[in-house]
Design an enzyme around this catalytic site. Structure first.
Site, mmCIF file in Angstrom:
data_model
loop_
_atom_site.group_PDB
_atom_site.id
_atom_site.type_symbol
_atom_site.label_atom_id
_atom_site.label_comp_id
_atom_site.label_asym_id
_atom_site.label_seq_id
_atom_site.Cartn_x
_atom_site.Cartn_y
_atom_site.Cartn_z
ATOM 1 C CB ALA A 66 -0.892 -0.016 1.229
ATOM 2 N N GLY A 110 0.830 -5.104 0.872
ATOM 3 C CA GLY A 110 -0.347 -5.207 0.009
ATOM 4 C C GLY A 110 -0.049 -5.824 -1.344
ATOM 5 C CD GLU A 113 -2.002 -7.697 2.911
ATOM 6 O OE1 GLU A 113 -1.699 -6.542 2.556
ATOM 7 O OE2 GLU A 113 -2.554 -7.958 3.992
ATOM 8 C CD GLU A 133 1.900 -5.594 5.640
ATOM 9 O OE1 GLU A 133 2.715 -6.491 5.967
ATOM 10 O OE2 GLU A 133 1.123 -5.713 4.668
HETATM 11 C C1 LIG Z 1 -1.976 -3.177 2.525
HETATM 12 C C2 LIG Z 1 -1.502 -3.222 3.938
HETATM 13 C C3 LIG Z 1 -2.644 -2.868 4.843
HETATM 14 O O1 LIG Z 1 -1.179 -4.524 4.269
HETATM 15 C C4 LIG Z 1 -0.388 -2.275 4.253
HETATM 16 C C5 LIG Z 1 0.856 -2.224 3.414
HETATM 17 O O2 LIG Z 1 1.001 -2.744 2.353
HETATM 18 S S1 LIG Z 1 2.067 -1.263 4.105
HETATM 19 C C6 LIG Z 1 3.383 -1.308 2.934
HETATM 20 C C7 LIG Z 1 4.223 -2.515 3.042
HETATM 21 N N1 LIG Z 1 5.386 -2.407 2.191
HETATM 22 C C8 LIG Z 1 6.566 -1.958 2.617
HETATM 23 O O3 LIG Z 1 6.742 -1.632 3.759
HETATM 24 C C9 LIG Z 1 7.663 -1.864 1.585
HETATM 25 C C10 LIG Z 1 8.170 -0.441 1.456
HETATM 26 N N2 LIG Z 1 9.256 -0.327 0.505
HETATM 27 C C11 LIG Z 1 10.513 -0.727 0.769
HETATM 28 O O4 LIG Z 1 10.824 -1.263 1.808
HETATM 29 C C12 LIG Z 1 11.537 -0.467 -0.287
HETATM 30 O O5 LIG Z 1 11.046 0.520 -1.150
HETATM 31 C C13 LIG Z 1 11.908 -1.721 -1.106
HETATM 32 C C14 LIG Z 1 12.693 -2.707 -0.211
HETATM 33 C C15 LIG Z 1 10.694 -2.401 -1.684
HETATM 34 C C16 LIG Z 1 12.832 -1.297 -2.302
HETATM 35 O O6 LIG Z 1 13.922 -0.549 -1.836
HETATM 36 P P1 LIG Z 1 14.806 0.311 -2.860
HETATM 37 O O7 LIG Z 1 15.158 -0.529 -4.039
HETATM 38 O O8 LIG Z 1 15.903 0.901 -2.062
HETATM 39 O O9 LIG Z 1 13.807 1.428 -3.436
HETATM 40 P P2 LIG Z 1 13.293 2.735 -2.681
HETATM 41 O O10 LIG Z 1 14.237 3.866 -2.938
HETATM 42 O O11 LIG Z 1 12.975 2.422 -1.267
HETATM 43 O O12 LIG Z 1 11.890 2.968 -3.431
HETATM 44 C C17 LIG Z 1 11.826 3.619 -4.697
HETATM 45 C C18 LIG Z 1 10.680 4.630 -4.624
HETATM 46 O O13 LIG Z 1 9.470 3.939 -4.350
HETATM 47 C C19 LIG Z 1 8.858 4.469 -3.182
HETATM 48 N N3 LIG Z 1 8.134 3.403 -2.471
HETATM 49 C C20 LIG Z 1 8.511 2.130 -2.312
HETATM 50 N N4 LIG Z 1 7.588 1.446 -1.619
HETATM 51 C C21 LIG Z 1 6.606 2.308 -1.347
HETATM 52 C C22 LIG Z 1 5.373 2.208 -0.660
HETATM 53 N N5 LIG Z 1 4.932 1.025 -0.136
HETATM 54 N N6 LIG Z 1 4.614 3.294 -0.532
HETATM 55 C C23 LIG Z 1 5.001 4.492 -1.064
HETATM 56 N N7 LIG Z 1 6.160 4.643 -1.759
HETATM 57 C C24 LIG Z 1 6.944 3.575 -1.882
HETATM 58 C C25 LIG Z 1 10.024 4.999 -2.369
HETATM 59 O O14 LIG Z 1 9.577 5.924 -1.409
HETATM 60 C C26 LIG Z 1 10.884 5.620 -3.457
HETATM 61 O O15 LIG Z 1 10.319 6.833 -3.881
HETATM 62 P P3 LIG Z 1 11.095 8.244 -3.570
HETATM 63 O O16 LIG Z 1 11.045 8.400 -2.091
HETATM 64 O O17 LIG Z 1 12.461 8.070 -4.115
HETATM 65 O O18 LIG Z 1 10.248 9.255 -4.282
#
Ligand SMILES: CC(C)(O)CC(=O)SCCNC(=O)CCNC(=O)[C@H](O)C(C)(C)COP(=O)(O)OP(=O)(O)OC[C@H]1O[C@@H](n2cnc3c(N)ncnc32)[C@H](O)[C@@H]1OP(=O)(O)O
Length: 259
Positions: A66, A110, A113, A133
């Site tokens: 998400a 998500g 999921e 999460e």
């Molecule tokens: C649906 C529910 C209720 O279950 C809730 C959820 O899904 S909560 C979200 C769970 N997911 C995460 O916690 C994963 C978050 N992302 C990461 O940990 C990392 O991005 C990665 C390991 C997947 C990849 O890392 P890396 O290659 O270093 O890329 P980044 O620089 O981190 O990401 C690039 C760009 O994408 C944006 N990004 C990534 N994931 C998300 C996200 N879930 N939501 C919003 N944005 C996301 C990240 O912020 C980067 O953007 P910029 O900040 O550079 O503009």
């Protein structure tokens, strides 16, 4: 609201391909993307030309969950009254036709999921699955604790949900989460091939088969077996059952009419 399409769709034969199209945010599943996805799924489900649907992302990410930035400032009353995650996210679970997830790269939170709501997951060699999460001070909210546990069992589900550890494609296949692993560049083609195979079969039988397998997750063994038997018997009312069995006896390929 972003001024571009967050999903791209195309038809290849009778298989619809939906590509999540927000690569700059690793396909983070924001409201706009989920609304577009729901609309596309409902459209393809209603279209008699479509026999199966494939959902995919990019080579780097199926979806990284998400959209954390979009949801971070939401309040409890807002998420409760909007039933956040509920209605908007469950569209895929209402689709009658088979939905196949072609997963490359990250399928986290998500994203994992969403893949698990599909009927089958085909994974690229570089796929990574996880429910991280807990790192954000929350828990999965789109079925992760339930569907992951049913798919891979309590021990591994606890491991992933409590520690945020990611699972690679090989472990996901060993654990029963994914149906097949293919080279990364071939994951969409492989999923489309599965869809094309399904398109050659009887649509009523396919829909009933999907419903019967899904019933296994919702009911007891005795009730599930009874449901299966009734569904099996009901298919004797279709022209496709007569055609399928006649074709076998006559040593020819069946020509199903989907009736
Ligand atoms: C649906 C529910 C209720 O279950 C809730 C959820 O899904 S909560 C979200 C769970 N997911 C995460 O916690 C994963 C978050 N992302 C990461 O940990 C990392 O991005 C990665 C390991 C997947 C990849 O890392 P890396 O290659 O270093 O890329 P980044 O620089 O981190 O990401 C690039 C760009 O994408 C944006 N990004 C990534 N994931 C998300 C996200 N879930 N939501 C919003 N944005 C996301 C990240 O912020 C980067 O953007 P910029 O900040 O550079 O503009």
């Amino acid at each position: 609201m972003a001024d571009y399409q967050m999903i791209l769709t195309e038809m290849q034969g009778r298989v619809a391909l939906i590509r999540l199209n927000r690569p700059q945010a690793l396909n983070a599943l924001c409201d706009q993307l989920m609304d577009e996805l729901g609309q596309a799924l409902r459209g393809f489900d209603a279209d008699p030309e479509v026999a199966a649907i494939v959902i995919t992302g990019s080579e780097k990410a199926f979806a990284a969950g998400a959209d954390i930035k979009e949801m971070q400032s939401r309040t409890y009353p807002a998420v409760y009254l909007d039933d956040f995650i509920g209605k908007r996210w469950e569209a895929v679970t209402y689709v009658q036709k088979p939905v196949i997830a072609a997963v490359a790269g990250y399928a986290l939170g998500g994203g994992c999921e969403l893949a698990m709501m599909c009927d089958m997951i085909i994974a690229a060699e570089n796929a990574k699955f996880g429910q991280p999460e807990i790192n954000l001070g929350v828990i999965p909210g789109a079925g992760g604790t339930q569907r992951l546990t049913r798919a891979i069992g309590k021990a591994k589900a606890m491991d992933l949900v409590l520690t945020a550890r990611m699972m690679d494609a090989a472990e996901a296949e060993r654990s029963g989460l994914v149906a097949r692993i293919v080279p990364t560049a071939e994951v969409v083609a492989e999923a489309m091939k599965v869809g094309e195979k399904i398109a050659t079969l009887s649509a009523p039988a396919v829909a009933v088969a999907k419903e019967a397998v899904n019933r296994a997750f919702e009911t007891t063994l005795a009730e599930g077996v009874k449901f299966e038997r009734r569904a099996f018997q009901a298919l004797f009312a279709t022209e496709d059952q007569k055609e399928g069995m006649a074709a076998f006896a006559e040593k020819r390929k069946p020509a199903f009419s989907n009736r």
